[in-house]
Design a protein around this motif. Structure first.
Motif, PDB file in Angstrom:
ATOM      1  N   ASP A  20       0.842  -1.194   0.000  1.00  0.00           N
ATOM      2  CA  ASP A  20       0.000   0.000   0.000  1.00  0.00           C
ATOM      3  C   ASP A  20       0.877   1.243   0.000  1.00  0.00           C
ATOM      4  OD1 ASP A  20      -2.664   1.315   0.347  1.00  0.00           O
ATOM      5  OD2 ASP A  20      -1.708   1.995   2.182  1.00  0.00           O
ATOM      6  N   VAL A  21       0.618   2.175  -0.915  1.00  0.00           N
ATOM      7  CA  VAL A  21       1.447   3.374  -1.068  1.00  0.00           C
ATOM      8  C   VAL A  21       1.408   4.241   0.197  1.00  0.00           C
ATOM      9  CG1 VAL A  21       1.704   5.531  -2.341  1.00  0.00           C
ATOM     10  CG2 VAL A  21       1.259   3.409  -3.570  1.00  0.00           C
ATOM     11  N   SER A  22       0.227   4.370   0.795  1.00  0.00           N
ATOM     12  CA  SER A  22       0.098   5.207   1.999  1.00  0.00           C
ATOM     13  C   SER A  22       0.996   4.708   3.122  1.00  0.00           C
ATOM     14  CB  SER A  22      -1.359   5.232   2.463  1.00  0.00           C
ATOM     15  OG  SER A  22      -2.201   5.743   1.457  1.00  0.00           O
ATOM     16  N   SER A  23       1.026   3.391   3.341  1.00  0.00           N
ATOM     17  CA  SER A  23       1.863   2.838   4.404  1.00  0.00           C
ATOM     18  C   SER A  23       3.335   2.985   4.072  1.00  0.00           C
ATOM     19  CB  SER A  23       1.521   1.368   4.638  1.00  0.00           C
ATOM     20  OG  SER A  23       1.748   0.604   3.466  1.00  0.00           O
ATOM     21  N   GLU A  24       3.698   2.863   2.785  1.00  0.00           N
ATOM     22  CA  GLU A  24       5.088   3.027   2.366  1.00  0.00           C
ATOM     23  C   GLU A  24       5.561   4.449   2.654  1.00  0.00           C
ATOM     24  OE1 GLU A  24       7.443   1.083   0.432  1.00  0.00           O
ATOM     25  OE2 GLU A  24       6.301  -0.664   1.059  1.00  0.00           O
ATOM     26  N   ILE A  25       4.719   5.431   2.349  1.00  0.00           N
ATOM     27  CA  ILE A  25       5.098   6.829   2.560  1.00  0.00           C
ATOM     28  C   ILE A  25       5.115   7.172   4.046  1.00  0.00           C
ATOM     29  CG2 ILE A  25       4.376   9.224   2.155  1.00  0.00           C
ATOM     30  CD1 ILE A  25       3.314   8.349  -0.556  1.00  0.00           C
ATOM     31  N   LEU A  26       4.107   6.714   4.798  1.00  0.00           N
ATOM     32  CA  LEU A  26       4.028   7.037   6.224  1.00  0.00           C
ATOM     33  C   LEU A  26       5.201   6.470   7.023  1.00  0.00           C
ATOM     34  CD1 LEU A  26       0.203   6.644   6.932  1.00  0.00           C
ATOM     35  CD2 LEU A  26       1.535   8.758   6.829  1.00  0.00           C
ATOM     36  N   LYS A  27       5.790   5.368   6.544  1.00  0.00           N
ATOM     37  CA  LYS A  27       6.948   4.808   7.219  1.00  0.00           C
ATOM     38  C   LYS A  27       8.165   5.713   7.077  1.00  0.00           C
ATOM     39  CE  LYS A  27       6.971   0.767   5.259  1.00  0.00           C
ATOM     40  NZ  LYS A  27       7.363  -0.612   4.876  1.00  0.00           N
ATOM     41  N   ARG A  28       8.235   6.465   5.981  1.00  0.00           N
ATOM     42  CA  ARG A  28       9.414   7.276   5.690  1.00  0.00           C
ATOM     43  C   ARG A  28       9.206   8.768   5.943  1.00  0.00           C
ATOM     44  NH1 ARG A  28      13.124   4.861   1.701  1.00  0.00           N
ATOM     45  NH2 ARG A  28      12.599   2.668   1.396  1.00  0.00           N
ATOM     46  N   LEU A  29       7.959   9.198   5.997  1.00  0.00           N
ATOM     47  CA  LEU A  29       7.661  10.622   6.153  1.00  0.00           C
ATOM     48  C   LEU A  29       8.206  11.229   7.441  1.00  0.00           C
ATOM     49  CD1 LEU A  29       6.246  13.132   5.035  1.00  0.00           C
ATOM     50  CD2 LEU A  29       4.126  12.321   6.086  1.00  0.00           C
ATOM     51  N   PRO A  30       8.086  10.574   8.614  1.00  0.00           N
ATOM     52  CA  PRO A  30       8.573  11.200   9.859  1.00  0.00           C
ATOM     53  C   PRO A  30      10.052  11.581   9.831  1.00  0.00           C
ATOM     54  CG  PRO A  30       7.168   9.329  10.369  1.00  0.00           C
ATOM     55  CD  PRO A  30       7.396   9.302   8.896  1.00  0.00           C
TER      56      PRO A  30
END
Length: 319
Positions: free
Chosen positions: A86-96
């Motif tokens: 899932d793209v959202s989970s991929e981004i949220l893992k790296r966003l912080p």
């Protein structure tokens, strides 16, 4: 509240406009993620068509866009072509990590540039002014990737003070040690972001401060015998804040964009590195997701800067 609603409507309109431009630009790019599969003799035409149907690429461009917009309103950016995650989970893992690094660099650049810019203006044409101007010119003209390589060679390889790349040590840390280990790893990239961001800000603040020092109200304040601290607090800083905050809001896209280069060089698993890898592999769902989240963060940052300016000067809303 009315101003907040106007700003929110403006953000939604800009996001819609950015989504249209980004969506068209991505689909106008030569080749595609399935280009390599089409050249693979072991990949049948039926299999490629089935994959396109799974990702919704068999529909018309308008249908794809409408479906995509409906999904992102529910924070669903689709499935990654490469990982299948899932793209959202991929981004949220790296966003912080990216937000943390950029927030620290932004605060430090703000504080240091204010101090050095004002100090350079107050010591106009003196030795300290000359030194600060030279530092700012070097910072302004220094490419971030070149400075990153210098820091790696000097501090990571020669002196061995910091790790070359990565976000964590090989040996897993727990508790507070994990955060100190992470801080140790991001010291070099954050230092590069700070140094390369100082130059233009120092020059800008120095120029604004020199204009304030030439103003009538500043001469009047000095004639009253006010001390340096009072001059700074009541005359220099209040007149510097509005343009400086505006510039900081406009500099947000540059900071986030610079993360792409630095995170790739230092091997930090942030949103910038993810964008770079996705661009190379033509992973369009992740590219589009990062573009929209970056646009949202930039627009929200600019809105907060405008609201802060209004707080500093309530009469701005009456013009």
């Amino acid at each position: 509240m009315t101003l907040f609603m106007k700003k929110t409507a403006y953000i939604l309109f800009m996001l819609l406009l950015i989504s249209i431009i980004s969506f068209l630009a991505i689909h106008a790019a030569p080749n595609s993620f399935f280009g390599a599969g089409e050249l693979n003799p072991n990949m049948t035409k039926e299999a490629i068509e089935k994959l396109k149907a799974v990702y919704g690429l068999d529909k018309s461009l308008l249908e794809q866009y409408i479906s995509w917009v409906k999904n992102i309103t529910m924070l669903n950016f689709g499935i990654s072509f490469v990982s299948g995650q899932d793209v959202s989970s991929e981004i949220l893992k790296r966003l912080p990590v990216t937000l943390w690094m950029n927030s620290i660099s932004l605060v430090v650049v703000f504080v240091l540039s204010l101090y050095l810019g004002i100090e350079a203006a107050l010591s106009y044409e003196k030795k300290s002014d000359y030194i600060i101007r030279q530092i700012s010119l070097v910072s302004f003209s220094m490419p971030s990737f070149y400075l990153a390589l210098i820091f790696i060679i000097l501090f990571a390889i020669k002196l061995e003070w910091f790790p070359i790349a990565g976000l964590h040590s090989i040996e897993a840390k727990e508790g507070f040690a994990n955060y100190t280990d992470m801080a140790w790893h991001v010291t070099l990239p954050v230092s590069v972001m700070i140094f390369t961001g100082l130059g233009s800000m120092i020059i800008y603040i120095r120029s604004l401060t020199l204009e304030i020092l030439k103003s009538d109200y500043y001469f009047f304040a000095r004639a009253r015998g006010l001390e340096k601290k009072e001059l700074l607090r009541y005359y220099i800083l209040p007149n510097l804040m509005p343009p400086v905050i505006t510039l900081l809001g406009l500099s947000l896209p540059g900071l986030i964009g610079g993360s792409v280069i630095l995170e790739s060089i230092f091997g930090i698993e942030g949103m910038g590195q993810l964008f770079y890898i996705s661009a190379l592999s033509r992973d369009y769902p992740i590219i589009m997701g990062i573009l929209m989240i970056t646009a949202l963060l930039t627009l929200v940052g600019n809105m907060l800067a405008d609201l802060l300016l209004l707080k500093l000067n309530p009469y701005m809303n009456r013009t």
